[in-house]
Write a protein that holds these residues in place. Sequence first.
Motif, short mmCIF file in Angstrom:
data_model
loop_
_atom_site.label_atom_id
_atom_site.label_comp_id
_atom_site.label_asym_id
_atom_site.label_seq_id
_atom_site.Cartn_x
_atom_site.Cartn_y
_atom_site.Cartn_z
N ARG A 124 0.82 -1.23 0.00
CA ARG A 124 0.00 0.00 0.00
C ARG A 124 0.84 1.26 0.00
N ILE A 125 2.00 1.25 0.65
CA ILE A 125 2.79 2.49 0.73
C ILE A 125 3.19 2.93 -0.68
N ILE A 131 0.40 5.70 -7.20
CA ILE A 131 -0.85 5.63 -7.98
C ILE A 131 -1.82 6.73 -7.49
N ARG A 132 -2.26 6.65 -6.24
CA ARG A 132 -3.19 7.66 -5.68
C ARG A 132 -3.05 7.67 -4.17
N LYS A 136 -6.70 2.04 -2.10
CA LYS A 136 -7.07 1.01 -1.11
C LYS A 136 -6.58 -0.35 -1.63
N ILE A 137 -5.50 -0.82 -1.07
CA ILE A 137 -4.84 -2.01 -1.61
C ILE A 137 -5.76 -3.24 -1.54
N PHE A 144 -5.26 -2.62 -13.34
CA PHE A 144 -4.31 -1.80 -14.10
C PHE A 144 -4.92 -0.45 -14.43
N THR A 145 -4.12 0.61 -14.28
CA THR A 145 -4.52 1.93 -14.77
C THR A 145 -3.34 2.50 -15.54
N GLU A 146 -3.64 3.30 -16.56
CA GLU A 146 -2.56 3.89 -17.34
C GLU A 146 -2.30 5.30 -16.82
N LYS A 147 -1.04 5.62 -16.57
CA LYS A 147 -0.67 6.94 -16.07
C LYS A 147 0.55 7.40 -16.85
#
Length: 190
Positions: A124-125, A131-132, A136-137, A144-147
Amino acid sequence: MYQTWDELEAACMGCQKCGLCSGRTNLVFGVGNKKAKILFIGEGPGEQEDLKGEPFVGRSGQLLDKMLDAVGLNRQKNIYIANIVKCRPPQNRDPLPEEQETCIGWLRNQVYLIRPKIIVCLGRIAAMKLIRPDFKITREHGVFTEKNGVWMMATLHPAALLRNPSSKPGAFEDFLKLREKIDELGIPLE
Ligand code: SF4
């Protein structure tokens, strides 16, 4: 930004930018293939990592290696592993937000040199930092998210899996999804 690994590593190894430097045996810079397109990021070194100067050794490292192996990945061959903070927090506490912020420049430079296509946050850290902040792990691992052109995903930290073995199947699913994404993006593994 340092333009070569040698320059970056030499500068980082002498870092005293935050108080964590006073407790370290070894700074833990990272391990793996610097040409890999898959980057794993944990939170910081523990006792064994501090003694050896390598991320994810000891029992949690062995578990990570097994999970990697199950999906055709290997820390020496086709991935790179680093941490948010490079020096061990005392008593393995979470790195403080100010320590993370002070240290993150080294990781940003590693990301700049690797130019990964996939980043996997271990725990989570790392997920909250990369990510954000409200990630919330337990609910969002394996998604998956694209950044900025990089595919990002978080999975449970191997140390958390050792504490709570019933989470292992869910984490293994995350690794299977990772392998699917690697194949979908056509990332070579050899
Ligand atoms: S934790 Fe990071 S910023 Fe702090 S002393 Fe170590 S390398 Fe430097």
